[in-house]
Scaffold this active site. Structure first.
Site, PDB file in Angstrom:
ATOM      1  N   HIS A 161       0.867  -1.185   0.000  1.00  0.00           N
ATOM      2  CA  HIS A 161       0.000   0.000   0.000  1.00  0.00           C
ATOM      3  C   HIS A 161       0.899   1.228   0.000  1.00  0.00           C
ATOM      4  CE1 HIS A 161      -3.810   2.197   0.763  1.00  0.00           C
ATOM      5  NE2 HIS A 161      -2.973   3.096   1.286  1.00  0.00           N
ATOM      6  N   CYS A 162       0.729   2.085  -0.992  1.00  0.00           N
ATOM      7  CA  CYS A 162       1.572   3.269  -1.138  1.00  0.00           C
ATOM      8  C   CYS A 162       0.769   4.523  -0.793  1.00  0.00           C
ATOM      9  CB  CYS A 162       2.117   3.374  -2.563  1.00  0.00           C
ATOM     10  SG  CYS A 162       3.154   4.819  -2.839  1.00  0.00           S
TER      11      CYS A 162
END
Length: 320
Positions: A169-170
């Protein structure tokens, strides 16, 4: 949930036997927002656009846009427009601004594309019976989002969904990087690295040129302001270039080895048939190598974007 033909295990981290193809999209997005736009896998007629309502992610995404636009401002108004060489300004301006547009477009596609969310709440008795599982076959249910987990899916606590081939998850794109948007994330890191390198080169050239003449002739801004703007741009470009170049290399390595970052960190043994090197690249970018691989606008339709503005709010989601 258990029947005579199969067992359903409430386990979070296991290899399920359910293939990604056996998918029926039901339920609604919990952490995301759905507005008009195609959502592959949803029931016919349901068009959606993915967006995660995470405060940290939205702040980081806004900062990303601000920093890119800041770089454009400095490059265009501090360095290129005051330059005396017309062709130098034209060629570098066209190149830098084109790369910046591609970078921002890739960022939007990464942020607004469903990364491969598994239908939420599909672990029902009716759906289980429709799978027609073989006797003794085991599938896995996520206890957090009550969904049947396909192979290589992992649960994201921010998106509140299980994501197929979740890499990570960025927060900078306010989304997970998964099966359906990894291509756009790779393009985003590539274009940011390119404009960062270009900005560094232009800054160095500008400093070298201004040392030979008076600073007042190099820019319409005062020498002190110009120097501060250029120093901040150089620091930004160095940080962005380092981060995105490393991330780009990591993503290409993961694609060529058909192994996500989560699978690598957990040292999961592959139970799937790996697509190595070019086969993996073709699977992510679609089709044989071509310039379309570098195009973040592929598959985007103007009519589809216009429909997105016509959605009506309904609870925690937009719909049409």
């Amino acid at each position: 949930m258990q029947s005579s033909n199969h067992r359903l295990r409430d386990m979070e981290q296991h290899h399920p036997l359910l293939s990604a193809g056996a998918d029926v999209e039901t339920g609604s997005l919990a952490a995301g927002v759905m507005v008009g736009g195609p959502h592959v896998g949803h029931t016919a007629g349901n068009r959606t656009l993915w967006f995660i309502q995470d405060s940290c992610g939205m702040v980081c995404a806004t900062m990303t846009w601000f920093l890119v636009l800041y770089a454009e401002f400095v490059v265009n108004f501090v360095m290129l427009l005051p330059a005396k060489n017309f062709w130098y300004s034209l060629l570098n301006g066209a190149t830098f601004n084109s790369l910046a547009v591609l970078a921002l477009a890739s960022h939007l596609r990464t942020m607004l594309t469903d990364p491969g969310a598994v239908p939420k709440g599909n672990a029902t008795k009716e759906y289980m019976e429709s799978l027609q599982l073989k006797p003794g076959e085991v599938i896995y249910k996520c206890p957090k989002c009550c969904s049947i987990k396909p192979e290589r899916a992992h649960h994201c606590s921010i998106c509140k969904r299980c994501i197929r081939k979740m890499d990570h998850h960025c927060p900078w794109v306010n989304n997970c990087v998964g099966e359906k948007n990894q291509r756009f994330f790779v393009l985003f890191t590539m274009y940011i690295a390119l404009i960062s390198a270009h900005a560094l080169g232009l800054s160095g050239m500008h400093f070298f040129t201004c040392i030979k003449v008076q600073w007042n002739e190099c820019s319409e801004f005062s020498p002190g302001v110009s120097v501060l703007l250029l120093i901040f741009l150089c620091l930004e470009a160095i940080l962005f270039l380092t981060f995105t170049a490393v991330m780009f290399g990591t993503q290409i390595h993961s694609i060529c080895n058909d192994e996500t970052e989560i699978e690598r960190l957990k040292n999961e043994k592959p139970t799937w048939e790996r697509r190595m090197r070019w086969d993996g690249m073709k699977a992510v970018f679609g089709g044989p190598p071509s310039l379309l691989w570098c195009n973040p606008f592929t598959g985007l339709r103007l009519r589809r974007l216009l429909l997105l503005t016509q959605g009506r709010r309904g609870g925690s989601e937009f719909s049409v």
